[in-house]
Each structure stands twice: as C-alpha cells, then as structure tokens.
Design an enzyme around this catalytic site. Sequence first.
Site, mmCIF file in Angstrom:
data_model
loop_
_atom_site.group_PDB
_atom_site.id
_atom_site.type_symbol
_atom_site.label_atom_id
_atom_site.label_comp_id
_atom_site.label_asym_id
_atom_site.label_seq_id
_atom_site.Cartn_x
_atom_site.Cartn_y
_atom_site.Cartn_z
ATOM 1 C CB ILE A 52 -30.355 16.551 55.406
ATOM 2 C CG1 ILE A 52 -30.471 17.119 56.815
ATOM 3 C CG2 ILE A 52 -30.459 17.665 54.365
ATOM 4 C CD1 ILE A 52 -29.326 18.032 57.200
ATOM 5 C CG ASP A 99 -17.697 4.816 49.110
ATOM 6 O OD1 ASP A 99 -17.591 5.882 49.751
ATOM 7 O OD2 ASP A 99 -17.159 3.750 49.465
ATOM 8 C CG LEU A 100 -19.493 11.622 47.939
ATOM 9 C CD1 LEU A 100 -18.859 12.274 46.724
ATOM 10 C CD2 LEU A 100 -20.712 10.842 47.558
ATOM 11 C CE1 TYR A 203 -9.177 12.282 61.966
ATOM 12 C CE2 TYR A 203 -9.703 11.093 63.989
ATOM 13 C CZ TYR A 203 -10.078 11.574 62.747
ATOM 14 O OH TYR A 203 -11.345 11.349 62.279
#
Length: 324
Positions: A52, A99-100, A203
């Site tokens: 996207i 780099d988030l 998790y």
Amino acid sequence: MWGLPRRRKSPSGFSPSSTAEEVTAGIDGSGLVAIVTGYLLLSPSHCASSGIGAETCRVLALRGVHVVMGVRNLSTASQVREKIVGQVPTAKIEILELDLSSMSSVRRFVDNFDALDLPLNILVNNAGIAFVPFKLSEDGIELHFATNHLGHFLLTDLLLEKIHVTAKESGIEGRVVIVASDGYKHSYREGIRFDKINDESSYNRISAYGHSKLANILHANELSSHLKEQDSKVVVNSLHPGEVVTNIARYWGLLNGLVSLLGKFVLKGVDQGAATVCYLALHPQVAGVTGSYFVDCNTVQLKSHATDKELAKRLWDFSMSLLR
C-alpha cells in the site's frame, strides 16, 4: 480480484473495488508535500512494486504531490522510486531512512526532513508489521506496539507543528492519515495492556497486532480532539484499507502462503487497498472531517472500546511516558 462487490451506492460514491487512481481522479495535488511511511517491497521479478505504501506514493506523485518516503530499506525504495518515475516522469520523490521500531531513528528522520526545508501538508502513517513472533524493540518495547503505534505516535508529535504552520500559512487544510485495521477488533480482552505491554507469557500474534491497531485508532481520535481544542486547521482520520494481497503476513509462513495463493481471487489488490489512504489524503469530500474511521472511502461506526475517550487519554499519557 473476483470476490469483492462492485460499485454500490455510498455517501462517497466509491466502493471496495475503487482504486487509488479512481478516487483521486481530477484532483490536483501540485504544491503539496506528503510524507508516507512504509515498508516498500518489490515483486520477485522486480518488475513492479507491491504494498500500500508504494502505491500510495505512486498515486500521490501522479497527482502532483511532492512525496517523501520514510523507509527502512533505502535500496528497495530507490527501485520503487525508479519504477514510479518511469511511469510518472514529473514525479517528485525523496527517500529518507526511517525505522519506526526505533525512536532514535524516528528522531533522525525528522531532523533529516527538516534539513530538506520543505513544508508539510500530509502525513500518511502507513508502515506496519503483523503477526511477528514475540520480540522487543531496541527500546525494550513489544515490537508490534513499538512499530505500529509508538513510532508513529512520536513521528506525528515531532511533525505536528510543521503541519500546523504549513496549514496556517498556505490556507490549505493539513491532513494526518493513520492506517489502522479492522484487526483492532481482535485486540487483547483488556484493550490496551498498560501493565503487560511486554508480557511474553500471554503473548498472542493476532492479539498483539490487533492491540497495535486499536492503539492507532485511539491515537487518531485523541489527536483529533487535541487539534479541535486548538482550533487547528489540521484533520486526523484513521482507516481500514481492506484485506489486501501484500506480504504483511510474511512472518507467518502458512498464512502468508495462503494469502499469496488464494488472495488474488478474494482480496483487494494494492491499487484498491491504497484507495482509502489516498482518498483521505487528497479528496475534497474529507475537508473538515476529523476523528473518523473510514472503510472503502466511507465512515463506519467503531466498536465501543475504540471510541473510549478515557482509554484514548490514558494511552496518550502512557505513550508520552514511554518516550521520556
């Protein structure tokens, strides 16, 4: 793509089968500057870009927008830019490393963007990971939450003044577009896990992804409220792009294989997946609309936990505390 419903009547006039080019047809974005975050990818043949983020960059550039891509892989991004320029010779595209999952990388990106001395009209928070095995970021935060929410939270906070000033000086409404997902419905039962953000024992990949997407929506809602109070000429909306044929599930071999094999028959292509993103970034129908959640270029009602104002405020304070 056979499984999607075709055109149907809707408030916007668009449907699940609408493409990003279709929803921006006739719109002139010349003079606008947009940042698009994204893990840009190429097909195995390197003949076309997928994802996207890449399609959003292409269509915004097609409409005359000066695009700054914030990406992890500079080499791949360069190939994407070459493909876009090959199709749109007038395209103006910059590439900056981002780099988030790393808060220091986010801060460097903003410094590098400031050095370009550009205004900023549109911020598209698109980059994301999904279904990753448990891992902590370099800042010690669960990777989905760090990448999908906290990195974008910091990025938006650091760029907001630039967007606000650009909107005020240009008289053109600023827009923040946050790519969330209907996966928010599958977050952990408690919503945001303030006390168990890094709990490996409980998790779950699907819940962790949903957790980060819920955080995206709550962030958009709370930021919208802040900007309304400031009477800012900046709107903020979140969206679900639809179920799209990308390799976002690349960390989960079986699921990724099924998407690759069957997705083209029942899921959206990236040209349709980018439609709502580009609609929110450019379309005049969105003028003045803020704090809403969009699917297929139309507003939809969120589940109650995604509209919880107290939860959104608590998440905002929690995110700020993680960044101190």
